[in-house]
Scaffold this active site. Structure first.
Site, short mmCIF file in Angstrom:
data_model
loop_
_atom_site.label_atom_id
_atom_site.label_comp_id
_atom_site.label_asym_id
_atom_site.label_seq_id
_atom_site.Cartn_x
_atom_site.Cartn_y
_atom_site.Cartn_z
CG ASP A 147 -26.37 -9.23 -18.08
OD1 ASP A 147 -26.13 -9.67 -16.95
OD2 ASP A 147 -25.48 -8.78 -18.82
CG HIS A 214 -23.00 -9.68 -15.24
ND1 HIS A 214 -23.64 -9.73 -16.47
CD2 HIS A 214 -21.73 -10.07 -15.49
CE1 HIS A 214 -22.78 -10.15 -17.38
NE2 HIS A 214 -21.61 -10.36 -16.82
CB SER A 548 -19.18 -9.31 -18.63
OG SER A 548 -19.74 -10.58 -18.66
#
Ligand SMILES: *[C@@H]1O[C@H](CO)[C@@H](O)[C@H](O)[C@H]1NC(C)=O
Ligand SMILES: *[C@@H]1O[C@H](CO)[C@@H](O)[C@H](O)[C@H]1NC(C)=O
Ligand SMILES: *[C@@H]1O[C@H](CO)[C@@H](O)[C@H](O)[C@H]1NC(C)=O
Ligand SMILES: *[C@@H]1O[C@H](CO)[C@@H](O)[C@H](O)[C@H]1NC(C)=O
Ligand SMILES: *[C@@H]1O[C@H](CO)[C@@H](O)[C@H](O)[C@H]1NC(C)=O
Ligand SMILES: *[C@@H]1O[C@H](CO)[C@@H](O)[C@H](O)[C@H]1NC(C)=O
Ligand SMILES: *[C@@H]1O[C@H](CO)[C@@H](O)[C@H](O)[C@H]1NC(C)=O
Ligand SMILES: *[C@@H]1O[C@H](CO)[C@@H](O)[C@H](O)[C@H]1NC(C)=O
Ligand SMILES: *[C@@H]1O[C@H](CO)[C@@H](O)[C@H](O)[C@H]1NC(C)=O
Ligand SMILES: *[C@@H]1O[C@H](CO)[C@@H](O)[C@H](O)[C@H]1NC(C)=O
Length: 762
Positions: A147, A214, A548
């Site tokens: 990620d 994220h 996600s």
């Protein structure tokens, strides 16, 4: 830039600025390639060190490129831990030459991919009390996250109470001036940027530290520690925790801004497999790419997941955020493909007009407005004319399009004209007090903005416009958010990509769904809350949406199952998750995509620990399936890194015959069909047990199971059966016909969805 596809972070695509980073090329005629040199069959191989690997890669390049120096400049990365190969800048003539060199299995061009909870774990039936009972089992489980890195100081990565690092761990913590150390929660952290072709952009940390948010969000969702009373400015307040709060995380930072290169993704897989992770989580996808749908052997994520599967590691993937039928990504049969669903909580902020008409908009609005009323103006009536903007331009309230003297201190009504030029930016820079945004798609998802805002439909927006017209001094107010827990749910998110898979349409994808709408989890302290670079609000937790966010829920569930069954194969874990999933009510689903939206249903981690029976499969099962689909040895080599020949006596129905926990027939021929699905189940429940088949036949289909009773006498015993589906009707139009096969014994229930899909083009 030619030939580069972009892999995304899988946030919904609309409300983020997509910054396409171009993979710079060193010379005009050179591109970045991955050269594959075969599998390393034993992970414990000792005589193959990094130095030896690099030397052999350099000498191969040297034979191509006159000098050793040229070879050193060309070589970008050596893969040596889990598979052998390298990445290098090469011209097309080098590539041709290399492809015919002994020991080279395949050569492919590197592309770029993009990045596409408090309540969510309760919602899937995994309460905090249960998790805390199970903590000790989790401490040996390691979750690998590919990620944007991590914000290590977040409370979600507090290691209080965790025992020593599992002895099987072979990874490392790459420390830098801005990433000082790992701990007993974050046991490994590395960063990879060679595939960028340049240094990371200004504003990025050249370290495992996350500047995007994220990676911190996904890591804490999968395996974050328990944080009491977390919230976003009081919203979604509760105990925030991951699926396996007692497990460890290993961070592999492969995405920069929101672009992630194949070279780096493969390097991270190479490391993660070798390091000893138990599950890999990848909320990244090659969506919206020129090359979509990607063949398995051209997709670095599918290739990495294949290697991980061979080593007993399940890769959990996001299904992408393109919403429409056929847009599902990351559809390889050996990985888990995760869709996103809503939970029963929704965030709403009320807009009230001066004449007392009010609307509830779906939004994350944490602002409390100081005054009860603000003047209201329509963006189209407030163009920055001296700056060259027309009324049409300013109706979308884009950056600099509004005239400060006309909007300062006012609430501005805006159309969402251009998804990359969000209304709140223009309202913010012009001193507006708030924004009313008219937007119809994705009304099941709440987004946040830099100014007090709410999102209403364009129909409601027309009423606001006529109110503005109807009075000399229009006024309005936008209230702070309230969260309601009253929604019918789960429903598949409108943005969640739907099947069928573009490569293997008759393998049902996505496999499963998990919460991915308005999820609270940890956030990077430097990442703007609304993901707009102008937004300076720093938050510990943020509420965001995307497949996600769903993917790490499934990763956490897989890790939870693994903590009870360390010896189960990736296919067995996936089967346990799929056959115990909670079914969704298709009538709530405005998308009408049924199983193409949610696969087997919503994860139920607790049930998945005790599924009764599992559908197992190994690398050969998948290779046979590919062979029967006509994959030749060249393409199999690309995928597996091995010289593989297909058996000569293969059935043509390899997909139907793959021992998969779901069943799908795709038919656009206007004639009846007969399809057969041989399956083998392994008994992982009570040794002595008798399961009976229950069939819910899809409309117009005759479905038979032979035999329809399976009697087991021992643990791990395998038994086979055959499902036959015969069509009695032939729809003359598009049709999705849903059914199921459920094996039941005592309180065990092992369910496989059946989907018959007609796509008749008239
Ligand atoms: C929880 O957090 C909220 C807001 O952040 C705060 O008002 C409240 O006092 C906290 N409650 C506890 C028990 O810490
Ligand atoms: C109006 O447009 C000009 C030219 O783009 C820009 O410099 C100016 O800042 C804009 N005014 C506002 C208030 O955004
Ligand atoms: C979203 O929009 C669809 C169609 O535009 C409508 O049917 C649905 O009721 C809306 N949902 C919400 C939550 O407003
Ligand atoms: C509001 O007035 C403007 C100009 O007077 C007109 O163009 C527009 O159509 C009106 N809008 C509504 C919703 O009445
Ligand atoms: C407020 O104004 C709008 C637009 O003219 C109208 O549709 C609505 O009925 C009005 N509300 C009330 C309570 O009068
Ligand atoms: C193998 O398959 C690939 C991809 O479908 C194709 O491009 C290639 O020509 C095939 N090679 C042979 C030898 O058939
Ligand atoms: C193909 O041949 C192998 C080895 O001869 C045999 O084990 C296998 O069952 C055969 N498969 C089919 C589908 O006939
Ligand atoms: C079925 O439809 C797909 C997509 O429209 C098309 O590519 C394919 O050729 C069709 N297959 C048959 C057997 O008609
Ligand atoms: C389907 O089942 C019905 C009832 O058992 C039977 O009458 C019919 O012949 C079957 N149709 C086909 C196509 O097998
Ligand atoms: C079924 O019930 C037994 C106890 O009666 C329990 O141990 C087991 O976990 C249950 N199985 C499932 C799948 O719920």
């Amino acid at each position: 830039m030619a030939g580069t596809a972009i892999t995304h972070l899988l946030f919904p695509f609309i409300f983020i600025l997509i910054l396409l980073s171009t993979a710079a090329s060193r010379h005009l005629n050179e591109k970045l390639y991955v050269v594959y040199m075969g599998d390393i069959t034993s992970p414990d191989i000792q005589d193959y060190s990094q130095t030896a690997a690099t030397e052999s890669h350099l000498s191969l390049l040297h034979s191509l490129l006159e000098s050793h120096e040229a070879a050193e400049q060309s070589l970008v990365h050596s893969y040596w831990k889990s598979f052998n190969g390298f990445a290098a800048w090469l011209s097309s003539s080098h590539v041709e030459h290399l492809s015919n060199t002994d020991g080279v299995v395949s050569v492919f061009e590197s592309k770029n991919a993009q990045l596409l909870t408090s309540r969510s774990w309760d919602f899937v039936g995994l309460p905090l009390s249960q998790q805390t009972n199970d903590l000790e089992y989790q401490s040996d489980v390691i979750v690998g996250m590919l990620d944007t890195g991590v914000w290590p100081e977040s409370e979600s990565f507090n290691d209080a109470g965790l025992g020593p690092i599992p002895s099987k761990w072979r990874g490392a913590c790459q420390t830098t001036s801005d990433f000082k150390a790992c701990n007993k929660k974050i046991i490994g952290a590395k960063f990879y940027y060679k595939g960028l072709g340049s240094q990371p952009a200004a504003g990025e940390f050249t370290s495992p530290r996350d500047s995007n948010g994220h990676g911190t969000h996904t890591s804490s969702t999968a395996a974050g520690s328990i944080v009491r009373n977390g919230s976003l400015f009081g919203l979604a307040q509760g105990d925030v925790r991951g699926g396996v709060p007692g497990a460890r995380v290993a961070i592999y930072k492969v995405c920069w801004l929101d672009s992630c290169s194949d070279v780096d993704i493969l390097a991270a897989f190479d490391d993660a497999i070798h390091d000893g992770v138990d599950v890999i989580s990848v909320s990244i996808g090659h969506s919206g790419s020129l090359f979509f749908p990607l063949e398995y052997f051209k997709d670095s994520i599918a290739i990495g997941a294949f290697h991980s599967m061979k080593r007993g590691i399940l890769t959990s993937n996001a299904a992408c955020n393109d919403g429409f039928e056929g847009s599902v990504c990351n559809y390889s049969p050996w990985s888990l493909t995760v869709a996103a669903n809503t939970i029963d909580r929704q965030f709403k902020a009320q807009l009230t007009l001066g004449n007392q008409t009010s609307f509830e908009g779906r939004v994350i609005n944490t602002f409390t407005m100081e005054q009860p009323w603000y003047p209201l103006v329509y963006g189209g009536d407030a163009a920055n004319i001296s700056g060259g903007f027309s009324s049409e331009d300013s109706s979308g309230c884009g950056l600099y399009s509004l005239d400060r003297s006309k909007v300062e201190g006012k609430i501005v009504l805006c159309y969402l004209a251009n998804p990359t030029d969000l209304p709140d930016g223009g309202v913010y820079v012009s001193g507006g007090a708030g924004a009313i945004i008219m937007y119809d798609p994705m009304n099941d998802t709440a987004f946040s903005f830099m100014v007090p805002a709410t999102v209403i439909s364009s129909e409601q927006g027309e009423i606001v416009r006529s109110y503005i017209n109807s009075t000399r001094s229009p006024i309005a107010n936008i209230a702070k958010n309230v969260a309601g827990n009253d929604l019918p749910a789960p429903i598949i998110a409108s943005f969640s990509s739907k099947g069928p898979s573009g490569i293997t349409p008759d393998l049902l994808k996505p496999d499963i769904t998990a919460p991915g709408v308005d999820i609270l989890a940890a956030w990077s302290k430097v990442a703007p809350m609304s993901q707009d670079p102008l937004d300076k609000r720093a938050v510990d937790f943020n509420i965001v949406s995307g497949t996600s966010m769903a993917c790490p829920h499934a990763t956490g569930a897989a890790a939870y199952v693994k903590s009870f069954h360390p010896d189960w194969s990736p296919a067995a874990i996936k089967s346990a998750l799929m056959t115990t999933a909670s079914t969704l009510d298709a009538t709530l689903d405005g998308n009408g995509a049924a199983e193409l939206g949610y696969g087997a249903g919503q994860i139920n981690p607790l049930k998945a620990t005790n599924p009764g029976l599992v559908y197992d499969a190994d690398a050969n099962s998948y290779i046979n399936m590919l062979c029967s689909q006509g994959y030749n040895e060249t393409s199999l080599r690309l995928l597996t890194g091995e010289f593989i020949s297909c058996p000569s006596n293969l059935s043509k129905n390899g997909v139907w015959e793959l021992n998969y926990p779901s069943i799908m027939v795709i038919s656009n021929a206007s004639e009846p069909f007969l399809a057969q699905f041989p399956r083998t189940v392994t008994n992982v429940g009570p040794a002595k047990s008798t399961y009976e088949a229950k069939i819910e036949a899809p409309f117009g289909m005759n479905v038979t199971v032979e035999p329809d009773t399976l009697t087991f006498t021992s643990s791990n015993q395998k038994m086979s059966y055959n499902v036959k589906i015969e069509s009695r009707i032939v729809p003359d139009d598009y049709a999705l016909l849903s059914g199921a096969l459920t094996w039941s014994y005592d309180n065990y229930s092992v369910r496989s969805p059946i989907l018959v899909y007609y796509n008749v083009k008239q």
